[in-house]
Write a protein that holds these residues in place. Sequence first.
Motif, PDB file in Angstrom:
ATOM      1  N   ARG A   1       4.968  22.113 -11.723  1.00  0.00           N
ATOM      2  CA  ARG A   1       5.170  20.848 -11.053  1.00  0.00           C
ATOM      3  C   ARG A   1       4.559  19.737 -11.779  1.00  0.00           C
ATOM      4  O   ARG A   1       4.909  18.603 -11.393  1.00  0.00           O
ATOM      5  N   TYR A   2       3.774  20.196 -12.410  1.00  0.00           N
ATOM      6  CA  TYR A   2       2.764  19.193 -13.077  1.00  0.00           C
ATOM      7  C   TYR A   2       3.408  18.147 -13.934  1.00  0.00           C
ATOM      8  O   TYR A   2       4.123  18.560 -14.638  1.00  0.00           O
ATOM      9  N   SER A   3       3.197  16.735 -13.792  1.00  0.00           N
ATOM     10  CA  SER A   3       3.618  15.719 -14.613  1.00  0.00           C
ATOM     11  C   SER A   3       2.609  14.885 -14.958  1.00  0.00           C
ATOM     12  O   SER A   3       2.120  14.143 -14.072  1.00  0.00           O
ATOM     13  N   LEU A   4       2.209  14.576 -16.159  1.00  0.00           N
ATOM     14  CA  LEU A   4       1.570  13.323 -16.684  1.00  0.00           C
ATOM     15  C   LEU A   4       2.291  12.090 -16.656  1.00  0.00           C
ATOM     16  O   LEU A   4       3.157  12.003 -17.606  1.00  0.00           O
ATOM     17  N   ASN A   5       1.926  11.110 -15.773  1.00  0.00           N
ATOM     18  CA  ASN A   5       2.550   9.773 -16.033  1.00  0.00           C
ATOM     19  C   ASN A   5       1.815   9.083 -17.161  1.00  0.00           C
ATOM     20  O   ASN A   5       0.569   9.111 -17.257  1.00  0.00           O
ATOM     21  N   GLN A   6       2.644   8.715 -18.209  1.00  0.00           N
ATOM     22  CA  GLN A   6       1.928   8.390 -19.588  1.00  0.00           C
ATOM     23  C   GLN A   6       1.036   6.892 -19.251  1.00  0.00           C
ATOM     24  O   GLN A   6       0.201   6.636 -20.134  1.00  0.00           O
TER      25      GLN A   6
ATOM     26  N   VAL B   1       0.397  12.875 -12.161  1.00  0.00           N
ATOM     27  CA  VAL B   1      -0.876  12.435 -12.346  1.00  0.00           C
ATOM     28  C   VAL B   1      -0.822  11.013 -13.018  1.00  0.00           C
ATOM     29  O   VAL B   1      -0.253  10.784 -14.022  1.00  0.00           O
ATOM     30  N   GLU B   2      -1.160   9.793 -12.017  1.00  0.00           N
ATOM     31  CA  GLU B   2      -0.933   8.541 -12.605  1.00  0.00           C
ATOM     32  C   GLU B   2      -2.548   7.838 -12.381  1.00  0.00           C
ATOM     33  O   GLU B   2      -2.963   7.404 -11.088  1.00  0.00           O
ATOM     34  N   ILE B   3      -3.060   7.496 -13.254  1.00  0.00           N
ATOM     35  CA  ILE B   3      -4.744   7.093 -13.163  1.00  0.00           C
ATOM     36  C   ILE B   3      -4.649   6.013 -14.010  1.00  0.00           C
ATOM     37  O   ILE B   3      -4.379   5.869 -15.281  1.00  0.00           O
TER      38      ILE B   3
ATOM     39  N   GLN C   1       1.990  11.295  -6.067  1.00  0.00           N
ATOM     40  CA  GLN C   1       1.366  10.931  -7.311  1.00  0.00           C
ATOM     41  C   GLN C   1      -0.075  10.954  -6.863  1.00  0.00           C
ATOM     42  O   GLN C   1      -0.515  10.666  -5.557  1.00  0.00           O
ATOM     43  N   VAL C   2      -0.795  11.418  -7.830  1.00  0.00           N
ATOM     44  CA  VAL C   2      -2.195  11.713  -7.529  1.00  0.00           C
ATOM     45  C   VAL C   2      -3.140  11.034  -8.350  1.00  0.00           C
ATOM     46  O   VAL C   2      -2.987  10.813  -9.724  1.00  0.00           O
ATOM     47  N   SER C   3      -4.552  10.641  -7.897  1.00  0.00           N
ATOM     48  CA  SER C   3      -5.562  10.260  -8.754  1.00  0.00           C
ATOM     49  C   SER C   3      -6.709  10.367  -7.504  1.00  0.00           C
ATOM     50  O   SER C   3      -6.285  11.132  -6.702  1.00  0.00           O
TER      51      SER C   3
ATOM     52  N   PRO D   1     -14.302  -0.689  -9.276  1.00  0.00           N
ATOM     53  CA  PRO D   1     -14.739  -1.684 -10.578  1.00  0.00           C
ATOM     54  C   PRO D   1     -14.402  -3.023 -10.007  1.00  0.00           C
ATOM     55  O   PRO D   1     -13.628  -3.381  -8.691  1.00  0.00           O
ATOM     56  N   GLU D   2     -14.953  -4.235 -10.897  1.00  0.00           N
ATOM     57  CA  GLU D   2     -14.400  -5.379 -10.405  1.00  0.00           C
ATOM     58  C   GLU D   2     -12.876  -5.563 -10.530  1.00  0.00           C
ATOM     59  O   GLU D   2     -12.359  -6.235  -9.363  1.00  0.00           O
ATOM     60  N   ASP D   3     -12.345  -5.120 -11.317  1.00  0.00           N
ATOM     61  CA  ASP D   3     -10.928  -5.296 -11.459  1.00  0.00           C
ATOM     62  C   ASP D   3     -10.310  -3.864 -10.455  1.00  0.00           C
ATOM     63  O   ASP D   3     -10.311  -2.725 -11.143  1.00  0.00           O
ATOM     64  N   THR D   4     -10.099  -3.827  -9.350  1.00  0.00           N
ATOM     65  CA  THR D   4      -9.526  -2.996  -8.295  1.00  0.00           C
ATOM     66  C   THR D   4      -8.327  -2.473  -8.767  1.00  0.00           C
ATOM     67  O   THR D   4      -8.421  -1.008  -8.327  1.00  0.00           O
ATOM     68  N   LEU D   5      -7.630  -2.947  -9.554  1.00  0.00           N
ATOM     69  CA  LEU D   5      -6.295  -2.205  -9.915  1.00  0.00           C
ATOM     70  C   LEU D   5      -6.464  -0.865 -10.803  1.00  0.00           C
ATOM     71  O   LEU D   5      -5.880  -0.225 -10.829  1.00  0.00           O
ATOM     72  N   LEU D   6      -7.809  -0.950 -11.516  1.00  0.00           N
ATOM     73  CA  LEU D   6      -8.223  -0.109 -12.426  1.00  0.00           C
ATOM     74  C   LEU D   6      -9.124   0.994 -11.791  1.00  0.00           C
ATOM     75  O   LEU D   6     -10.093   1.507 -12.425  1.00  0.00           O
ATOM     76  N   GLY D   7      -9.243   1.111 -10.471  1.00  0.00           N
ATOM     77  CA  GLY D   7     -10.335   1.749  -9.657  1.00  0.00           C
ATOM     78  C   GLY D   7      -9.784   3.181  -9.357  1.00  0.00           C
ATOM     79  O   GLY D   7     -10.444   3.839  -8.504  1.00  0.00           O
TER      80      GLY D   7
END
Length: 272
Positions: free
Chosen positions: A4-9, A244-246, A200-202, A209-215
Amino acid sequence: MSSRYSLNQATTKYWPLEEVVAASAKAGLSWIGLWREPIQEYGVDKAARLVEDAGLKVSSLCRSGFFTSTDAAERKAKIEDNRRAIDEAATVGTSVLILVSGGLPTGSRDLDGARAMVRDGLAELAPYAEERGVKLGVEALHPMFCSDRCVVSSLSGALDLAEQFPASQVGVIVDAYHLWWDADIYRQIERAGERILSYQVSDWVVPLPEDTLLGRGMMGDGSIELRRLREACDAAGYDGPVEVEIFDQKLWDAPGQEVFDLALERYQEHVA
């Protein structure tokens, strides 16, 4: 469970598509998650052939939506871009197009009005998507993104929108990073049932971080009960891929294969 694992690019943002696909195939995976901008740059038809030739399937295409605008011409342009996104999803062979609704229009405080724009956008696109074999996945983002990125801030709110349309047209995305905090999340996952189109997992790491989108952090580095959420989605009837989307600058700057290997290891340890 790795079936079931998928790496989101997006997790390996700077790793060329050919290498992500090759690594996924070499690892014996079945799925890969794609992102619109890089496959447009690569060539959508070419990307579709690359994935198919590797024996992979596309778990989802990220992302479209962004319906909220008070300018009629801009709203029309957004609808047309969403139609192109639906076509792209159909071309790469996925039935799931992930939608982020958009934040408040510039200068607006009308949250109800913005959410009505999202509903209207779904209404215009849902029949076309169904014709193309694509379902629209409404993704709720954490409330800290409500003003500038996504006026849908809970799974309950996403379901309130989705349930206005047939399940064959509109569903929801369960993204652990955005939803884990909600005391009502497990009841809402049960409510979602067949409308769950992706899990979706992370992980939620502190300090942000200061840029919360990259948190977003690697699974196991933060606070989220990722396996419990996965089991809840399973119990609700979802048996599809787990993406997996990080978004993490440190991971983006690291060698792609290193991130790929770590993500698969952490998935097995904390999600499967």
